[in-house]
Design an enzyme around this catalytic site. Structure first.
Site, PDB file in Angstrom:
ATOM      1  CE1 TYR A   5      57.383 -25.737 -15.560  1.00 30.73           C
ATOM      2  CE2 TYR A   5      57.762 -27.630 -14.155  1.00 30.73           C
ATOM      3  CZ  TYR A   5      57.127 -27.056 -15.227  1.00 30.73           C
ATOM      4  OH  TYR A   5      56.244 -27.782 -15.976  1.00 30.73           O
TER       5      TYR A   5
ATOM      6  CB  THR B  38      52.084 -30.709 -15.200  1.00 34.43           C
ATOM      7  OG1 THR B  38      52.506 -30.179 -16.465  1.00 34.43           O
ATOM      8  CG2 THR B  38      52.465 -32.173 -15.080  1.00 34.43           C
TER       9      THR B  38
ATOM     10  CG  HIS C 269      58.299 -35.818 -19.910  1.00 32.21           C
ATOM     11  ND1 HIS C 269      57.010 -35.837 -19.435  1.00 32.21           N
ATOM     12  CD2 HIS C 269      59.014 -35.158 -18.961  1.00 32.21           C
ATOM     13  CE1 HIS C 269      56.946 -35.221 -18.267  1.00 32.21           C
ATOM     14  NE2 HIS C 269      58.148 -34.804 -17.954  1.00 32.21           N
TER      15      HIS C 269
END
Length: 738
Positions: free
Chosen positions: A555, A568, A439
């Site tokens: 979230y 993001t 990630h």
């Protein structure tokens, strides 16, 4: 998404010596380093842009300006308004290259043309920057934006979760922070925004991802599924041949900057920076912080099969191997009967365990000899390929099949994925594929862009023979894949086993429930005059309240790629409006018209928050950066400490689709992937990813932990189903026959 793991209660220490002046210098030092890295990347991009002819600064455009200036001179037209003459008079006199009048005139015109060309580039780029900086178009048809500051917007986001006493305490902390601490911290962020390309992204990458010390597997890495309703071939090696070839074709387009940017709502291009590290990238473990190693090129992949590692070349000389040649190479590995070397089979478990343990083992056992050479082959590979011995796919008649498929992609058996690689391409025995992606280097939409290209190329451009093999004829003279050689000591094997046990306990604790929702999709949701994402998010709030009897901090990841190097922002989906709707639904005493009105208010609120997040007006990333500055300055902030320690018990993410138009989905409605998923964020919470696939279906991936007595992924999934149906009933949405 999975990033929410590290965003909770992350900590780091800065230990400069001396008084406050030195602490401030520490903050300035890190701001300075951020700027240096940003400018290095800018200069590299400028060089690449000129060499590759990227608009508006291509060598061809410079030549056109020079020729136009020279041509006008021969026609006795002075387009320079006398500037060429001035330049000519300023050139050095005497012998050398300037001795003839014609040479001096040509050189003067070239200098003038270069100045005009550079000025034009600057003008075009600034004009584009101004145009792309305007985000008002996102709000023009949807009312006014909120005038709350980020701090007070935060208070609004937590109001549904706090009683009056708790809210008053947070309000007091926020007011104190705003009046005393925030102005000082904000000055450093303003300074960084002037100097660095993006004031958030480099700190986000370092502190949220690279400094995380917990295992990447489940906690950070995520997975992506294959097409689930169609099968192109069941020949494992053939499917890999086509897909690996398509991936390298994509990489070549990426290197040549031939990939068009994704457009936000079809209007504004989004930043493609994250794509730069898609290939040839590995996360290198460190004792305190990891690093991302990215190479400009790699000519091989590494394949893991039955506990053995093989190096497979992608090129023969300068020629990219064709799919049939790659199929032959992968088949050679499948047919190889040699056993694993001692310690080799579970070696990749080191990448699945704790980061500190892996960093220590890497330094102790892989810094010289055979082990160093073999490890470098893995870390310098374009990506890793895992050839699995088991079969997985989605069987609509067997609901559990999709969940088992997801579990295999998320963690496998804990040692058949190299979790440090930018991504591992996973191939099952029946030809089904999937990805496990790290990630830190990029977010899920980036790997999704690659995957759409690959699946489209595989299905509609490369194709297969009637027997399921790749097209063309193989070249038997190609050198076979090369076995990597290891010398793994008993000590190292003990460390591998320890990491495996940590990873296995983590994997065994994950409950994953994946399902296909068929009654309706985005086509019918739009008839409610609301966005499909808002519809699903409000349904998740209703489902969670039914599941747990309370609301929680929620979230949802939103892209900020309309900004250079943006990643993001968080959309806090649990709002006053959504909780009012949920409570009204639970009371079961309201008129349908009242419920519709409450739903629309909740939907409008969510859509507005999403737009604010996309356009840089979100809450969480700014508060995160203020917290980083406070740590560098040695400033204690109870408000920031509390904000950054709040657990996200419901972490959600929508998976994008149709980023590339490789085919017409109306003509091929079955060519749909099922999206992907990630592990639970909180020990007593849920992770939910969903893909609104086509017009008539939605795929959900729900994760939780078996060790929590409060959560159950399948139970929550059933609540999600029912919540969607109940909201649909409010608007008389017809359901499809299952």
């Amino acid at each position: 998404m999975a990033e929410a793991h590290q965003a909770v209660a992350f900590q780091f220490t800065v230990t400069p010596e001396g008084v406050d002046f030195r602490l401030s210098r520490e903050a300035l030092k890190h701001i300075y380093l951020s700027g240096i890295n940003s400018w290095k990347k800018r200069l590299i991009r400028i060089k690449n842009g000129i060499l590759r002819g990227v608009y508006p600064g291509s060598p061809t455009s410079w030549l056109v300006v020079v020729m136009a200036t020279v041509g006008s001179s021969y026609c006795n037209v002075d387009v320079s308004l006398g500037l060429v003459g001035c330049i000519q008079r300023c050139l050095p006199q005497g012998c050398g290259p300037y001795q003839t009048p014609q040479t001096r005139a040509l050189l003067s015109m070239a200098i003038f043309s270069t100045g005009i060309w550079v000025t034009g580039i600057f003008f075009f780029r600034q004009t584009l920057k101004l145009l792309l900086s305007y985000h008002g178009w996102m709000f023009e048809m949807h009312g006014k934006t909120s005038h709350f500051t980020k701090i007070w917007a935060y208070l609004e986001s937590v109001r549904p979760l706090l009683d009056d006493e708790e809210y008053y305490r947070m309000e007091t902390l926020a007011k104190e922070f705003q009046d005393k601490t925030a102005p000082r911290l904000q000055k450093y962020l303003v300074l960084k925004s002037w100097w660095a390309t993006n004031y958030v992204s480099d700190w986000w990458e370092e502190y949220i991802y690279l400094r995380g010390r917990s295992p990447l597997m489940v906690n950070s890495n995520y997975y992506v599924m294959d097409l689930v309703l169609v099968k192109n071939t069941e020949v494992q090696a053939a499917r890999l041949g086509n897909v690996v070839h398509a991936m390298i074709m994509y990489r070549r387009k990426l290197d040549r900057e031939e990939i068009k940017p994704v457009m936000a709502l079809g209007i504004v291009p989004m930043c493609s920076y994250q794509m730069e590290r898609m290939f040839n990238t590995t996360r290198i473990p460190g004792k305190e912080t990891d690093t991302l190693q990215h190479l400009s090129d790699s000519r091989h992949v590494v394949v893991y099969h039955k506990g053995r590692f093989f190096k497979v070349w992608l090129y023969e000389g300068s020629r990219l191997l064709q799919p049939r040649d790659l199929e032959m190479q992968f088949q050679r590995i499948l047919d190889d009967p040699s056993p694993p070397q001692p310690g080799e089979e579970r070696l990749a478990a080191l990448t699945a365990g704790g980061r500190v343990e892996w960093a220590q083992a890497r330094q102790a056992f892989f810094s010289s000899g055979k082990n160093k050479a073999a490890l470098e082959a893995i870390e310098r590979a374009a990506f890793l390929v895992a050839l699995d011995e088991e079969s997985h796919s989605y069987d609509p008649e067997d609901e559990a099949s999709l969940s088992l498929y997801g579990k295999a992609l998320l963690h496998g058996n804990c040692y058949n994925r190299w979790f440090d690689k930018s991504f591992t391409l996973i191939s099952f025995k029946n030809g089904q594929l999937g990805l496990n992606a790290e990630h830190a280097w990029a977010d899920a939409p980036i790997i999704g862009h690659l995957w759409e290209f690959v699946l489209g190329t595989d299905s509609f451009h490369l194709g297969y023979t009637e027997t399921g093999h790749c097209m063309g004829k193989p070249n038997p003279a190609l050198a076979p894949p090369l076995r990597l050689q290891w010398d793994i000591s008993k000590q190292c094997q003990a460390v591998i086993e320890s990491s495996y046990q940590v990873a296995k306990a983590l994997a065994d604790d994950v409950e994953l429930y994946c399902f296909q929702f068929l009654p309706f999709g985005k086509g019918l949701i739009k008839k409610c005059r609301t966005s499909p994402d808002a519809f699903v998010q409000i349904a998740l709030q209703l489902a969670h309240f039914r599941d747990r009897g309370k609301f929680c901090l929620t979230y949802e990841a939103s892209m900020t790629r309309m900004f250079r190097e943006g990643r993001t922002e968080t959309v806090r989906s649990c709002t006053n409006e959504s909780t009012a709707f949920v409570q009204a639904m639970m009371e079961q005493s309201h008129m349908k018209a009242d419920l519709q009105d409450l739903f629309r208010k909740a939907s409008e609120k969510h859509q507005n928050m999403y737009r604010l997040a996309m356009t840089g007006a979100g809450i969480d990333r700014h508060l995160f950066c203020l917290y980083v500055v406070s740590k560098y300055l040695g400033v204690s902030s109870p408000f920031l400490a509390e904000v950054l320690s709040e657990p996200w018990r419901l972490s959600t993410s929508q998976i994008p689709q149709s980023q590339i138009r490789m085919f017409d989905p109306a003509q091929h409605p079955d060519h749909l992937g099922a999206g992907g998923g990630f592990g639970p964020v909180a020990d007593d919470g849920y992770g939910v990813s969903y893909m609104i696939a086509g017009e008539n279906m939605i795929f959900f991936h729900v994760s939780s932990k078996f060790s929590s007595s409060e959560t159950n992924a399948q139970r929550f999934g059933n609540h999600i189903r029912q919540a969607l149906l109940d909201i649909a009933d409010l608007f008389h949405i017809p359901k499809a026959d299952n």
